[in-house]
Design a protein around this motif. Structure first.
Motif, mmCIF file in Angstrom:
data_model
loop_
_atom_site.group_PDB
_atom_site.id
_atom_site.type_symbol
_atom_site.label_atom_id
_atom_site.label_comp_id
_atom_site.label_asym_id
_atom_site.label_seq_id
_atom_site.Cartn_x
_atom_site.Cartn_y
_atom_site.Cartn_z
ATOM 1 N N ARG A 72 0.825 -1.212 0.000
ATOM 2 C CA ARG A 72 0.000 0.000 0.000
ATOM 3 C C ARG A 72 0.859 1.262 0.000
ATOM 4 O O ARG A 72 0.497 2.272 -0.583
ATOM 5 C CB ARG A 72 -0.944 -0.021 1.203
ATOM 6 N N HIS A 222 -10.367 -1.324 -5.915
ATOM 7 C CA HIS A 222 -10.008 -0.626 -4.675
ATOM 8 C C HIS A 222 -8.849 -1.364 -3.997
ATOM 9 O O HIS A 222 -8.990 -1.893 -2.875
ATOM 10 C CB HIS A 222 -11.201 -0.531 -3.730
ATOM 11 N N ARG A 225 -7.684 -1.037 -0.108
ATOM 12 C CA ARG A 225 -8.670 -1.578 0.826
ATOM 13 C C ARG A 225 -8.753 -3.096 0.701
ATOM 14 O O ARG A 225 -8.825 -3.815 1.710
ATOM 15 C CB ARG A 225 -10.036 -0.955 0.556
ATOM 16 N N THR A 226 -8.739 -3.595 -0.523
ATOM 17 C CA THR A 226 -8.889 -5.029 -0.752
ATOM 18 C C THR A 226 -7.758 -5.823 -0.129
ATOM 19 O O THR A 226 -7.988 -6.814 0.575
ATOM 20 C CB THR A 226 -8.958 -5.312 -2.264
#
Length: 402
Positions: A72, A222, A225-226
């Motif tokens: 991320r 997404h 978030r995933t």
């Protein structure tokens, strides 16, 4: 402004939601894990096998935290390879990319051997029939991957839910017939709790599949978030499955019998639980499990090769996608090499070698998470200490010290 065809292309490419990503991770872990390694860990850890899986799950969860945070932070796919590139350690990244591709190809071979062993055993066959069944599974799943990400994800979710239902059902029956004495290999030579540490190192490959999501990042809807939701949830579910099955199956079939028939140990436990129905139900679960693991590993490894090729670290052929938007060269090469390994390799050596490779890779990723201040540092520290300790125990086991 994007055209309607461009929008559709974008939607097709980002085919993985939380459910699909979770299924890919669980499929990558459980695949050959519990079906082909239960006998190995029980032979080392005895009645402490459940603790081996618990320790491994804690290390995997901490390492998954590092993988998710680093992915991320970079906002791009590539796993440990991409993390090294971001720190300008390009030569190290190149070597790690090749090592990972080879390691994942070995795991595809392990999953295929598991598929072949259970399928052939159900037909009263073994030897060459089992190997050919494993090779057939590889090429069928290669074809599924060449159809595209949506098809691969749909297959994954179906296979994962089916095998989890059977595994938890088997474990529940075993726990209902509570008999802890059956977990003991030899009453005259009890295994100490330290055997669980050795067992963690020997079978850690059973947990390696969760990090495949870091290579599928561009395939997710997404993605930040995933991956943050799917990765830890997959590890927790897998850890519970391993612990319950290690205890439940051991109480059904007995530790000595599982070690003696380690390649198809759970089929034996299923037969003890529910006769012929249990035998075939577990065999179906094993076939589903190995299939989904082959599918998930080929899917993600081809995308790792694509990422490295785009960076100029691998041949450009790996960066090409076909009309279905699939990195076809990596998919074909990984499947072909794995098929060869199925024909010539032995499962114990592949499992132990794969475990060592991934313990070292996880040590590296946790170190990078600490250096880059990605996620919570003490969690990465737990992952680093755990993976290094398990790697040391595995090496000591391989050289005959423990």
């Amino acid at each position: 402004m994007m055209s309607s065809s461009s929008i559709q292309h974008s939607r097709d490419r980002r085919a993985l939601g939380v459910g699909g990503a979770w299924a890919m991770a669980v499929g990558g872990m459980i695949g050959g894990g519990i079906f082909s390694t239960l006998g190995v860990v029980i032979s080392v850890a005895g009645e402490w096998a459940w603790l081996s899986f618990l320790i491994g799950g804690v290390v995997a969860l901490a390492s998954g935290h590092s993988y998710s945070a680093l992915t991320r932070q970079l906002d791009r796919p590539g796993g440990s390879y991409a993390y090294l590139r971001a720190m300008n350690w390009n030569r190290a990244a190149r070597y790690v990319a090749w090592l990972l591709i080879f390691g994942y190809t070995l795991t595809v071979a392990v999953y295929a051997v598991t598929f072949g062993a259970y399928a052939a055993h159900a037909m009263g066959q073994d030897g060459m029939v089992a190997r050919l069944a494993g090779v057939t599974a590889i090429f069928i799943l290669m074809g599924v991957n060449l159809l595209g990400a949506s098809e691969a994800s749909a297959l994954e979710q179906f296979a994962v839910w089916g095998k989890l239902a059977i595994l938890f059902g088997l474990a529940a029956i075993g726990l209902w017939h509570w008999a802890p004495d059956k977990l003991i290999l030899d009453p005259g030579q009890p295994v100490g709790w330290h055997g669980a540490l050795v067992g963690t190192g020997v079978v850690f490959m059973a947990y390696e599949g969760f990090q495949l999501l870091s290579y599928d990042y561009d395939e997710m809807r997404h993605p930040a978030r995933t991956i943050a939701l799917a990765m830890p949830l997959a590890i927790v579910v897998t850890c519970f499955a391993y612990i319950f099955v290690a205890v439940g199956a051991g109480m059904l079939a007995g530790g000595p019998a599982i070690v003696q028939q380690e390649e198809v140990a759970l089929a034996l436990a299923g037969q003890e639980a529910m006769g012929a129905f249990g035998f075939y139900a577990v065999t179906v679960a094993a076939v589903f499990s190995a299939s989904s693991a082959i599918n998930a590993t080929v899917f993600a490894t081809a995308r790792l090769a694509e990422t490295a090729a785009k960076d100029g670290e691998l041949p450009q052929l790996f960066a090409r996608r076909d009309k279905r938007n699939v990195p076809w060269a990596g998919t074909l090469l990984i499947s072909a090499v794995a098929a060869v390994l199925v024909m010539v390799g032995g499962i114990e050596g592949l499992v132990e070698g794969g475990s060592l490779v991934f313990l070292l890779i996880f040590s590296l990723v946790n170190t990078l998470a600490i250096l880059r201040k990605a996620g919570t540092r003490w969690v990465a520290g737990v992952g680093l200490a755990g993976s290094l300790s398990a790697a040391v125990m595995l090496v000591l086991y391989l050289i005959g010290v423990v």
